[in-house]
Design an enzyme around this catalytic site. Structure first.
Site, PDB file in Angstrom:
ATOM      1  N   ARG A   1       0.820  -0.884  -0.006  1.00 51.93           N
ATOM      2  CA  ARG A   1      -0.003   0.467   0.165  1.00 51.93           C
ATOM      3  C   ARG A   1       0.858   1.106  -0.475  1.00 51.93           C
ATOM      4  NH1 ARG A   1      -5.116   1.895  -0.988  1.00 51.93           N
ATOM      5  NH2 ARG A   1      -6.037   3.497  -0.125  1.00 51.93           N
TER       6      ARG A   1
ATOM      7  N   ASP B   1      -3.217  -4.715   2.760  1.00 46.89           N
ATOM      8  CA  ASP B   1      -3.783  -5.612   2.595  1.00 46.89           C
ATOM      9  C   ASP B   1      -5.246  -5.604   2.076  1.00 46.89           C
ATOM     10  OD1 ASP B   1      -2.765  -7.308   4.885  1.00 46.89           O
ATOM     11  OD2 ASP B   1      -3.576  -5.833   6.219  1.00 46.89           O
TER      12      ASP B   1
HETATM   13  C1  LIG Z   1       0.390   2.404   4.615  1.00 52.84           C
HETATM   14  C2  LIG Z   1      -0.706   2.797   5.692  1.00 52.84           C
HETATM   15  O1  LIG Z   1      -0.823   3.854   6.482  1.00 52.84           O
HETATM   16  N1  LIG Z   1      -1.994   2.311   5.732  1.00 52.84           N
HETATM   17  C3  LIG Z   1      -2.662   2.699   7.357  1.00 52.84           C
HETATM   18  C4  LIG Z   1      -3.302   3.917   6.384  1.00 52.84           C
HETATM   19  O2  LIG Z   1      -4.150   3.364   5.048  1.00 52.84           O
HETATM   20  P1  LIG Z   1      -4.695   4.370   4.197  1.00 52.84           P
HETATM   21  O3  LIG Z   1      -4.295   5.536   4.445  1.00 52.84           O
HETATM   22  O4  LIG Z   1      -4.540   3.357   2.896  1.00 52.84           O
HETATM   23  O5  LIG Z   1      -5.929   4.781   4.702  1.00 52.84           O
HETATM   24  P2  LIG Z   1      -6.713   5.843   4.918  1.00 52.84           P
HETATM   25  O6  LIG Z   1      -6.420   6.744   6.045  1.00 52.84           O
HETATM   26  O7  LIG Z   1      -6.975   6.288   3.499  1.00 52.84           O
HETATM   27  O8  LIG Z   1      -8.790   5.046   4.742  1.00 52.84           O
HETATM   28  C5  LIG Z   1      -8.944   4.070   5.452  1.00 52.84           C
HETATM   29  C6  LIG Z   1     -10.103   3.491   5.114  1.00 52.84           C
HETATM   30  O9  LIG Z   1     -11.288   4.155   5.995  1.00 52.84           O
HETATM   31  C7  LIG Z   1     -11.789   5.139   5.788  1.00 52.84           C
HETATM   32  N2  LIG Z   1     -12.168   6.588   6.356  1.00 52.84           N
HETATM   33  C8  LIG Z   1     -11.153   7.249   6.164  1.00 52.84           C
HETATM   34  C9  LIG Z   1     -10.979   8.294   6.696  1.00 52.84           C
HETATM   35  C10 LIG Z   1     -12.254   9.073   7.013  1.00 52.84           C
HETATM   36  O10 LIG Z   1     -12.552  10.020   8.362  1.00 52.84           O
HETATM   37  N3  LIG Z   1     -13.328   8.353   7.161  1.00 52.84           N
HETATM   38  C11 LIG Z   1     -13.177   6.239   6.752  1.00 52.84           C
HETATM   39  O11 LIG Z   1     -14.457   5.757   6.670  1.00 52.84           O
HETATM   40  C12 LIG Z   1     -11.742   4.962   3.793  1.00 52.84           C
HETATM   41  O12 LIG Z   1     -12.905   5.415   3.269  1.00 52.84           O
HETATM   42  C13 LIG Z   1     -11.133   3.548   4.262  1.00 52.84           C
HETATM   43  O13 LIG Z   1     -12.042   3.224   3.341  1.00 52.84           O
HETATM   44  O14 LIG Z   1      -4.654   4.437   7.435  1.00 52.84           O
HETATM   45  C14 LIG Z   1      -5.129   3.222   7.331  1.00 52.84           C
HETATM   46  C15 LIG Z   1      -6.096   4.312   8.426  1.00 52.84           C
HETATM   47  O15 LIG Z   1      -5.676   4.476   9.877  1.00 52.84           O
HETATM   48  C16 LIG Z   1      -4.716   2.541   8.124  1.00 52.84           C
HETATM   49  O16 LIG Z   1      -5.541   0.697   8.729  1.00 52.84           O
HETATM   50  C17 LIG Z   1      -3.732   1.341   7.322  1.00 52.84           C
HETATM   51  O17 LIG Z   1      -3.112   0.726   7.869  1.00 52.84           O
HETATM   52  C1  LIG Z   2      -3.635  -1.805   6.418  1.00 55.20           C
HETATM   53  C2  LIG Z   2      -2.981  -2.306   6.844  1.00 55.20           C
HETATM   54  O1  LIG Z   2      -1.648  -2.239   6.692  1.00 55.20           O
HETATM   55  P1  LIG Z   2      -2.364  -1.416   4.961  1.00 55.20           P
HETATM   56  O2  LIG Z   2      -1.830   0.055   4.543  1.00 55.20           O
HETATM   57  O3  LIG Z   2      -0.663  -1.204   4.157  1.00 55.20           O
HETATM   58  O4  LIG Z   2      -2.143  -2.595   4.197  1.00 55.20           O
HETATM   59  C3  LIG Z   2      -2.265  -2.174   8.598  1.00 55.20           C
HETATM   60  O5  LIG Z   2      -1.036  -2.195   8.381  1.00 55.20           O
HETATM   61  O6  LIG Z   2      -3.181  -2.827   9.400  1.00 55.20           O
END
Ligand SMILES: CC(=O)N[C@H]1[C@@H](OP(=O)(O)OP(=O)(O)OC[C@H]2O[C@@H](n3ccc(=O)[nH]c3=O)[C@H](O)[C@@H]2O)O[C@H](CO)[C@@H](O)[C@@H]1O
Ligand SMILES: C=C(OP(=O)(O)O)C(=O)O
Length: 445
Positions: free
Chosen positions: A97, A121
């Protein structure tokens, strides 16, 4: 492919130090692209995702030098743009990711960036709109080849602006910050993610010469600068590992000290474990968990069932909900686990149910757990790790179960936990890493 064989029922005892934070590492390593100067990063965890990103940077043309077991220097003087069009680049990016955060720094420094749909993931929809809307607001042109699943951004003269993010995306915020640090004028990002790893990224960028204010809040202001220079940076301990170890100790009725946890950066995590009835003490920057034969989940003040739900920081990180869920299976009392952010992260409970846990999966986001209060042990079984955190939750379940469990697909666990088998065995666990082919040959499965 390797598997774990886990003999359950062995209590842990001793002290363990968490690795450097995976999700901070991924941001910080991408940020090294922002300068032609040397950036030294310390406390780097030797885990699959991080090692893959380092290899990716190397193939992109970054000079990478290993200074110590956990310290590397990076010098991104030149980038090989031909490599960015290669199949190798695409294939490697799709393994994790964190690769998505290569594009913001590329855009900022070189005016162009390319990235295939990143991996990570498979835990539900993981959209990238926030990232690309942010880049467009800064003046970049965006193109997504749907058939090829390849993103391209171009913008030679980015300009600062005001933006209200549609959601507080963690990697989205990191990407936009990195794109904006060299944009002309002021950029304001409202509804920014503000977890400690984002704070660490901002602090590192400021040491490199950036001008970011509002750090630790959800309103960041960035005054663009002409260029960034080198720096040194040390990663925080991994808060998800800390939480996993707290859960592991409680579920296995073990006495454990978790060293150097950076308590001030754990936010609400310790309080949530306390609400599960788990006792611990803060000793300096260590967490000491005494052996505890029972832990009783609190109810809310009005007597209703406890609810543990994720939320953007300073709320509870979604990455720990699988751990809370498995820990609840041996608690006294009941809890509703509500995974709001991801819709496919709770399906692993089927395996826990097979093992004898009392769980009702209400829908893809919610599971009710009624704990056994250690009156009944889970039964060993054969399982597959679906994602990194469910993998560790299943490992915790196996460590507490009666008999020998088998966990397949442990690459998922290795993505985020350094030498987990060796480190836990040093505390008294009985985990054996076996090559799956060898095991099949001997009928060991
Ligand atoms: C590489 C990395 O750093 N991965 C982390 C990052 O993934 P990542 O940055 O990909 O995740 P995002 O913060 O973008 O969003 C995670 C999920 O939560 C949803 N969402 C997000 C914000 C919000 O206010 N409301 C909402 O519903 C998004 O639509 C998405 O489905 O942050 C996630 C959320 O902490 C963690 O699980 C991951 O481990
Ligand atoms: C969801 C995770 O990782 P990633 O965003 O790298 O898939 C995690 O660290 O739990």
């Amino acid at each position: 492919m390797a598997i774990f064989k886990v003999e359950g029922g062995h209590r842990l005892h001793g002290a363990i130090t968490p690795q450097g934070a995976k999700n901070e590492a991924l941001q910080i390593l991408c940020a090294t692209l922002l300068t032609p100067q040397r950036v030294v990063v310390r406390n780097i965890p030797r885990i699959l995702d991080v090692m893959q990103l380092i290899e990716l940077l190397r193939r992109m043309g970054v000079v990478v030098e290993q200074l110590a077991e956990d310290a590397y220097a990076f010098c991104a003087r030149d980038i090989d743009f031909e490599y960015l069009q290669s199949d190798d680049y695409r294939q490697r990016c799709t393994r994790l990711r964190g690769s998505v955060m290569l594009i913001g720094p590329m855009l900022a420094r070189f005016g162009v960036g390319y990235i295939p749909k990143p991996g990570g993931d498979k835990i539900g929809r993981r959209r990238l709109d926030t990232h690309f809307i942010g880049f467009q607001k800064l003046g970049a042109k965006f193109n997504f080849d749907v058939a090829d699943e390849f993103f391209m951004v171009e913008g030679r003269e980015l300009r600062g602006t005001y933006m209200l993010l549609d959601e507080a995306s963690v990697t989205g915020t990191a990407n936009i910050i990195m794109a904006a640090v060299m944009a002309r004028g002021f950029t304001t990002i409202y509804n920014a993610a503000c977890e400690p790893y984002i704070q660490q990224l901002c602090k590192m960028l400021n040491r490199m010469g950036a001008r970011i204010s509002g750090i630790a809040s959800n309103l960041l202001t960035i005054e663009g600068v002409g260029e960034l220079g080198g720096t040194e940076h040390t990663l925080l301990p991994d808060m998800i590992e800390v939480g996993s170890f707290i859960g592991m100790a409680a579920m296995n009725r073990s006495e454990l000290t978790i060293r150097n946890v950076s308590f001030e950066n754990l936010g609400i995590i310790p309080a949530q474990f306390a609400r599960m009835g788990i006792r611990f003490e803060q000793r300096g920057d260590d967490i000491y968990i005494p052996q505890q034969d029972h832990y009783s989940i609190e109810t809310f003040l009005d007597g209703s069932i406890m609810n543990i739900a994720d939320a953007p920081w300073p709320g509870l990180t979604p990455d720990l909900l699988s751990i809370f869920l498995v820990v609840a299976t041996q608690a006294k009392g009941a809890v509703l686990i509500h995974q709001k952010m991801f819709e496919s992260r709770l399906f692993f409970v089927d395996k826990l149910i097979d093992m004898g846990a009392q769980i009702i999966l209400c829908d893809p986001h919610r599971a009710t757990v009624i704990g056994h209060d250690h009156q009944m042990r889970l039964r060993a079984t054969r399982m597959t790790s679906p994602d990194i955190r469910a993998g560790v939750a299943l490992l915790i379940a196996a460590m507490s179960a009666e008999g020998v469990s088998t966990i397949q697909n442990i690459d998922q666990i290795d993505r985020g936990y350094k030498d987990i088998d060796a480190r836990l065995n040093a505390l008294g666990a009985r985990i054996t890493r076996v090559d799956e082919c060898d095991s099949l040959k001997t009928g060991g499965l």
